[in-house]
Design an enzyme around this catalytic site. Structure first.
Site, PDB file in Angstrom:
ATOM      1  N   GLY A  33       0.807  -1.223   0.000  1.00 42.74           N
ATOM      2  CA  GLY A  33       0.000   0.000   0.000  1.00 42.74           C
ATOM      3  C   GLY A  33       0.838   1.269   0.000  1.00 42.74           C
ATOM      4  O   GLY A  33       0.374   2.333   0.437  1.00 42.74           O
ATOM      5  N   SER A  34       2.066   1.192  -0.526  1.00 41.93           N
ATOM      6  CA  SER A  34       2.972   2.352  -0.487  1.00 41.93           C
ATOM      7  C   SER A  34       2.409   3.564  -1.231  1.00 41.93           C
ATOM      8  O   SER A  34       2.590   4.709  -0.789  1.00 41.93           O
ATOM      9  CB  SER A  34       4.329   2.007  -1.099  1.00 41.93           C
ATOM     10  OG  SER A  34       4.956   1.020  -0.342  1.00 41.93           O
ATOM     11  N   HIS A  60      11.321   0.463  -0.860  1.00 42.51           N
ATOM     12  CA  HIS A  60      10.991  -0.944  -0.593  1.00 42.51           C
ATOM     13  C   HIS A  60      12.220  -1.677  -0.036  1.00 42.51           C
ATOM     14  O   HIS A  60      12.196  -2.899   0.118  1.00 42.51           O
ATOM     15  CB  HIS A  60      10.593  -1.668  -1.887  1.00 42.51           C
ATOM     16  CG  HIS A  60       9.329  -1.188  -2.531  1.00 42.51           C
ATOM     17  ND1 HIS A  60       8.188  -0.920  -1.829  1.00 42.51           N
ATOM     18  CD2 HIS A  60       9.019  -0.974  -3.841  1.00 42.51           C
ATOM     19  CE1 HIS A  60       7.229  -0.543  -2.676  1.00 42.51           C
ATOM     20  NE2 HIS A  60       7.716  -0.562  -3.894  1.00 42.51           N
ATOM     21  N   SER A 118      -1.810  -9.572  -4.281  1.00 44.85           N
ATOM     22  CA  SER A 118      -1.649  -8.296  -4.992  1.00 44.85           C
ATOM     23  C   SER A 118      -0.417  -8.343  -5.906  1.00 44.85           C
ATOM     24  O   SER A 118      -0.453  -7.884  -7.056  1.00 44.85           O
ATOM     25  CB  SER A 118      -1.509  -7.166  -3.956  1.00 44.85           C
ATOM     26  OG  SER A 118      -1.371  -5.930  -4.583  1.00 44.85           O
ATOM     27  N   TYR A 169      -1.609  -1.991   6.759  1.00 50.07           N
ATOM     28  CA  TYR A 169      -2.575  -1.679   5.702  1.00 50.07           C
ATOM     29  C   TYR A 169      -3.985  -1.863   6.262  1.00 50.07           C
ATOM     30  O   TYR A 169      -4.866  -1.038   6.053  1.00 50.07           O
ATOM     31  CB  TYR A 169      -2.338  -2.646   4.530  1.00 50.07           C
ATOM     32  CG  TYR A 169      -3.286  -2.507   3.361  1.00 50.07           C
ATOM     33  CD1 TYR A 169      -2.909  -1.788   2.225  1.00 50.07           C
ATOM     34  CD2 TYR A 169      -4.543  -3.115   3.373  1.00 50.07           C
ATOM     35  CE1 TYR A 169      -3.770  -1.677   1.145  1.00 50.07           C
ATOM     36  CE2 TYR A 169      -5.409  -2.996   2.301  1.00 50.07           C
ATOM     37  CZ  TYR A 169      -5.015  -2.278   1.188  1.00 50.07           C
ATOM     38  OH  TYR A 169      -5.878  -2.165   0.116  1.00 50.07           O
ATOM     39  N   PHE A 208      -9.741   4.880  -1.603  1.00 52.15           N
ATOM     40  CA  PHE A 208      -9.455   4.083  -2.802  1.00 52.15           C
ATOM     41  C   PHE A 208     -10.203   4.662  -4.010  1.00 52.15           C
ATOM     42  O   PHE A 208      -9.642   4.824  -5.093  1.00 52.15           O
ATOM     43  CB  PHE A 208      -9.847   2.622  -2.561  1.00 52.15           C
ATOM     44  CG  PHE A 208      -9.507   1.732  -3.723  1.00 52.15           C
ATOM     45  CD1 PHE A 208      -8.199   1.361  -3.978  1.00 52.15           C
ATOM     46  CD2 PHE A 208     -10.506   1.269  -4.581  1.00 52.15           C
ATOM     47  CE1 PHE A 208      -7.875   0.549  -5.061  1.00 52.15           C
ATOM     48  CE2 PHE A 208     -10.189   0.460  -5.662  1.00 52.15           C
ATOM     49  CZ  PHE A 208      -8.873   0.098  -5.895  1.00 52.15           C
ATOM     50  N   MET A 242      -8.584   7.948  -5.198  1.00 50.96           N
ATOM     51  CA  MET A 242      -7.276   7.748  -5.830  1.00 50.96           C
ATOM     52  C   MET A 242      -7.419   7.052  -7.178  1.00 50.96           C
ATOM     53  O   MET A 242      -6.727   7.375  -8.134  1.00 50.96           O
ATOM     54  CB  MET A 242      -6.340   6.966  -4.898  1.00 50.96           C
ATOM     55  CG  MET A 242      -5.854   7.813  -3.732  1.00 50.96           C
ATOM     56  SD  MET A 242      -4.562   7.009  -2.752  1.00 50.96           S
ATOM     57  CE  MET A 242      -3.152   7.068  -3.867  1.00 50.96           C
ATOM     58  N   ARG A 294      -6.220  -1.801  -7.926  1.00 45.46           N
ATOM     59  CA  ARG A 294      -6.900  -3.024  -8.340  1.00 45.46           C
ATOM     60  C   ARG A 294      -8.170  -3.189  -7.522  1.00 45.46           C
ATOM     61  O   ARG A 294      -9.239  -2.748  -7.920  1.00 45.46           O
ATOM     62  CB  ARG A 294      -5.937  -4.206  -8.188  1.00 45.46           C
ATOM     63  CG  ARG A 294      -6.325  -5.469  -8.922  1.00 45.46           C
ATOM     64  CD  ARG A 294      -5.318  -6.570  -8.634  1.00 45.46           C
ATOM     65  NE  ARG A 294      -5.265  -6.913  -7.223  1.00 45.46           N
ATOM     66  CZ  ARG A 294      -6.014  -7.841  -6.629  1.00 45.46           C
ATOM     67  NH1 ARG A 294      -6.860  -8.540  -7.347  1.00 45.46           N
ATOM     68  NH2 ARG A 294      -5.908  -8.092  -5.338  1.00 45.46           N
ATOM     69  N   GLY A 322      -8.042  -2.919  -3.688  1.00 42.59           N
ATOM     70  CA  GLY A 322      -7.906  -2.049  -2.518  1.00 42.59           C
ATOM     71  C   GLY A 322      -8.661  -2.537  -1.299  1.00 42.59           C
ATOM     72  O   GLY A 322      -9.218  -1.744  -0.551  1.00 42.59           O
TER      73      GLY A 322
HETATM   74  P1  A3P Z   1      -4.623  -4.779  -4.303  1.00 41.62           P
HETATM   75  O1  A3P Z   1      -3.794  -5.316  -5.415  1.00 41.62           O
HETATM   76  O2  A3P Z   1      -4.907  -5.805  -3.245  1.00 41.62           O
HETATM   77  O3  A3P Z   1      -5.858  -4.097  -4.773  1.00 41.62           O
HETATM   78  P2  A3P Z   1       1.581  -0.617  -3.501  1.00 41.62           P
HETATM   79  O4  A3P Z   1       1.161   0.794  -3.599  1.00 41.62           O
HETATM   80  O5  A3P Z   1       2.538  -0.870  -2.360  1.00 41.62           O
HETATM   81  O6  A3P Z   1       2.059  -1.145  -4.806  1.00 41.62           O
HETATM   82  O7  A3P Z   1       0.296  -1.467  -3.095  1.00 41.62           O
HETATM   83  C1  A3P Z   1      -0.758  -1.646  -3.988  1.00 41.62           C
HETATM   84  C2  A3P Z   1      -1.966  -2.158  -3.247  1.00 41.62           C
HETATM   85  O8  A3P Z   1      -2.529  -1.088  -2.482  1.00 41.62           O
HETATM   86  C3  A3P Z   1      -3.054  -2.620  -4.203  1.00 41.62           C
HETATM   87  O9  A3P Z   1      -3.750  -3.676  -3.528  1.00 41.62           O
HETATM   88  C4  A3P Z   1      -3.906  -1.356  -4.319  1.00 41.62           C
HETATM   89  O10 A3P Z   1      -5.213  -1.573  -4.782  1.00 41.62           O
HETATM   90  C5  A3P Z   1      -3.872  -0.896  -2.872  1.00 41.62           C
HETATM   91  N1  A3P Z   1      -4.236   0.522  -2.735  1.00 41.62           N
HETATM   92  C6  A3P Z   1      -3.788   1.571  -3.454  1.00 41.62           C
HETATM   93  N2  A3P Z   1      -4.386   2.700  -3.055  1.00 41.62           N
HETATM   94  C7  A3P Z   1      -5.250   2.360  -2.073  1.00 41.62           C
HETATM   95  C8  A3P Z   1      -6.185   3.097  -1.278  1.00 41.62           C
HETATM   96  N3  A3P Z   1      -6.340   4.391  -1.437  1.00 41.62           N
HETATM   97  N4  A3P Z   1      -6.901   2.406  -0.362  1.00 41.62           N
HETATM   98  C9  A3P Z   1      -6.762   1.068  -0.209  1.00 41.62           C
HETATM   99  N5  A3P Z   1      -5.899   0.323  -0.939  1.00 41.62           N
HETATM  100  C10 A3P Z   1      -5.158   0.955  -1.860  1.00 41.62           C
END
Ligand code: A3P
Length: 313
Positions: free
Chosen positions: A68-69, A128, A158, A213, A249, A252, A269, A271
């Site tokens: 969730g970075s 990371h 994910s 997360y 989510f 964004m 994807r 979230g």
């Molecule tokens: P999923 O693939 O389970 O949907 P990162 O940013 O570290 O690459 O992580 C990506 C993951 O964070 C993805 O998970 C993405 O959907 C989720 N994500 C991104 N923005 C988010 C938000 N605002 N709230 C919740 N999850 C979020």
């Protein structure tokens, strides 16, 4: 931050083109025993990173890929804007003369560090990397680090979809193949369990705050409040609501064309929590449960993950 992603966009576009002419085996390279994507990370950058000079007031976000970075980056950049008396998302937060650098410190070329020396404080830095591979100056200056962790089953889920969507990473014909690689240290940025074990050595330090997360998902307002308090950023109720709203989510994802370009479609994807239930077989559940128990269940970070709640059917 809408306009400020230009540099990141250019960088990603070039990397995508470079990846398209590479064979699957060439997409990752090993540096000090850990794999990284060869189109966005380079050995010479890693070498230069060793002498990177952190500042005491750098705002640092550390997290294993797919934890969730990008979500927490949005929250932190908005909080930084507020600390500078700017309105998050407004034109005033964007300096058109200085397009924003890709925030991940280990990605990009050497010129990036030179430019970072000129950025005003507080700088936002994401990574990371495992702690032993970060510049020593980060720990010497005691810069504050927000450590983001996510339950391993959702991380793997994910990461699988991300690997199959993003040309920069090797794709997989089956989930089974991916799972085998995930469990045997073949992921970019290394093994999830080792990542957590290494960061666990730092988990008691005063300048490190760990957040999951799942807890941000459960209570975004409280999480944003706690993060702001940790970084010493006062917030009005109105500002808090704005940050929470902008980092949902839905917001964004809706805004992702502007903030992340075509990469947004792959990134945002589902979230949510527990999507692993759609992929994991009984055998894979057992393997993951055993690995978790063996490597991190007893650690501070392991307990914080609430494995039984989020990873048991
Ligand atoms: P999923 O693939 O389970 O949907 P990162 O940013 O570290 O690459 O992580 C990506 C993951 O964070 C993805 O998970 C993405 O959907 C989720 N994500 C991104 N923005 C988010 C938000 N605002 N709230 C919740 N999850 C979020």
């Amino acid at each position: 931050m809408e306009k400020s992603m230009n540099t990141s966009d250019d960088f990603r576009d070039k990397a995508m083109i470079a990846a398209s002419s590479k064979h699957r085996d060439e997409l990752l390279f090993s540096y000090k025993g850990i794999l990284y994507p060869s189109t966005i990370c380079y050995p010479e950058t890693f070498k230069a990173l060793e002498s990177f000079e952190a500042r005491r007031d750098d705002v640092i976000l550390a997290g294993y890929p797919k934890s969730g970075s990008n979500w927490l980056s949005q929250i932190l950049t908005d909080l930084i804007a507020i600390s500078q008396k700017k309105t998050p998302g407004s034109e005033s937060t964007v300096n058109a003369e200085e397009p924003r650098l890709i925030p991940f410190i280990e990605m990009g070329n050497l010129e990036k560090y030179e430019r970072m020396t000129k950025l005003p404080s507080p700088r936002f830095i994401a990574t990371h990397l495992r702690p032993e591979n970060l510049p020593k100056s980060i720990f010497k200056t005691n810069a504050k680090i927000l450590l983001l962790i996510r339950n391993p089953k959702d991380v793997a889920t994910s990461y699988y979809h991300f690997s199959n969507g993003l040309p920069l990473l090797p794709s997989y014909e089956t989930w089974e193949d991916f799972f085998t690689d995930f469990m045997t240290k073949k992921m970019a940025w290394g093994c999830y369990f080792e990542y957590l074990s290494e960061w666990n050595k730092y988990a008691d330090k005063e300048n490190i705050m760990t957040i999951t997360y799942e807890e941000v998902k459960e209570n975004p307002a409280l999480s944003v409040k706690n993060i702001a308090t940790f970084f010493g950023i006062p917030l009005t109720e109105e500002q808090l609501q704005l940050v929470v709203e902008r980092s949902s989510f839905q917001s964004m994802k809706k805004n992702s064309d502007k903030t992340h370009g075509s990469f947004g479609n792959i990134l945002f994807r589902k979230g949510g929590v527990s999507d692993w239930k759609n992929l994991f077989t009984e055998d894979q559940n057992e393997k993951m449960d055993r690995a978790f128990e063996e490597h991190i269940a007893g650690t501070k970070l392991g307990k914080k993950l609430k494995y039984d709640l989020y990873c048991k059917a």
